[in-house]
Design a protein around this motif. Structure first.
Motif, PDB file in Angstrom:
ATOM      1  N   LEU A 105      61.713  42.765  22.424  1.00 32.71           N
ATOM      2  CA  LEU A 105      60.913  43.961  22.710  1.00 32.71           C
ATOM      3  C   LEU A 105      61.751  45.179  22.350  1.00 32.71           C
ATOM      4  N   ILE A 106      61.096  46.202  21.816  1.00 31.60           N
ATOM      5  CA  ILE A 106      61.749  47.457  21.467  1.00 31.60           C
ATOM      6  C   ILE A 106      61.265  48.507  22.460  1.00 31.60           C
ATOM      7  N   ASP A 107      62.186  49.091  23.213  1.00 32.92           N
ATOM      8  CA  ASP A 107      61.827  50.112  24.203  1.00 32.92           C
ATOM      9  C   ASP A 107      61.414  51.396  23.492  1.00 32.92           C
ATOM     10  N   VAL A 108      60.184  51.827  23.731  1.00 37.24           N
ATOM     11  CA  VAL A 108      59.666  53.060  23.126  1.00 37.24           C
ATOM     12  C   VAL A 108      59.206  54.032  24.210  1.00 37.24           C
ATOM     13  N   VAL A 123      54.116  55.274  32.026  1.00 35.51           N
ATOM     14  CA  VAL A 123      54.837  54.060  32.418  1.00 35.51           C
ATOM     15  C   VAL A 123      55.794  53.663  31.298  1.00 35.51           C
ATOM     16  N   PRO A 124      56.823  52.883  31.622  1.00 35.87           N
ATOM     17  CA  PRO A 124      57.713  52.392  30.574  1.00 35.87           C
ATOM     18  C   PRO A 124      56.916  51.603  29.530  1.00 35.87           C
ATOM     19  N   ALA A 125      57.303  51.731  28.265  1.00 41.79           N
ATOM     20  CA  ALA A 125      56.564  51.087  27.184  1.00 41.79           C
ATOM     21  C   ALA A 125      57.524  50.385  26.228  1.00 41.79           C
ATOM     22  N   LEU A 138      53.981  48.890  30.066  1.00 47.10           N
ATOM     23  CA  LEU A 138      53.084  48.725  28.930  1.00 47.10           C
ATOM     24  C   LEU A 138      53.792  47.930  27.849  1.00 47.10           C
ATOM     25  N   THR A 139      53.097  46.920  27.314  1.00 44.19           N
ATOM     26  CA  THR A 139      53.606  46.162  26.187  1.00 44.19           C
ATOM     27  C   THR A 139      52.572  46.232  25.073  1.00 44.19           C
TER      28      THR A 139
END
Length: 125
Positions: A21-24, A35-37, A117-118
């Motif tokens: 996963l790449i944190d954006v 929210v964190p995505a 969020l993914t």
């Protein structure tokens, strides 16, 4: 359930550390998410990162990510009752060659149960 033995657990933090996963989150917050995505590596490397030869076409990771996040945010606002939304995003893959890509966004629990969020391609979940 007390007799349940956990064999293996793979956390979101581990997936981000591994590059799955790449944190954006920073750009998602600029776009309007609260929210964190994160974006799957398949979506990020296959479409968000512009293919070689498109730098003169005004393509950038930041611009393609912004467009993807904006499309997801727009459809999510219209679908507040759902934890999953899907939309098509057009990506320039070569000069004059566009590809329509189905993108899925899911709000679910993070490692501590917080909403996260993914964003992914079909089959990435």
């Amino acid at each position: 359930m007390d007799d349940f033995e956990l064999i293996y657990s793979y956390t979101r933090a581990q997936a981000i550390a591994d590059g799955v996963l790449i944190d954006v989150t920073a750009q998602a917050k600029e776009t309007g998410f609260t929210v964190p995505a994160a974006v799957t590596d398949h979506l990020f490397n296959g479409y968000i990162v512009p293919p070689p030869g498109l730098t003169g076409e005004g393509q950038s990771v930041e611009g393609r990510l912004h467009d993807t996040l904006w499309m997801i945010l727009t459809i999510a606002r219209a679908s507040r009752e759902s934890s999953r939304v899907e939309t098509d995003v057009l990506f320039l893959m070569a000069p004059g060659q566009w590809e329509k890509v189905r993108v899925i966004a899911v709000i679910g629990p993070g490692d501590s149960g917080e909403p996260v969020l993914t964003i992914m391609l079909p089959g990435d979940d």
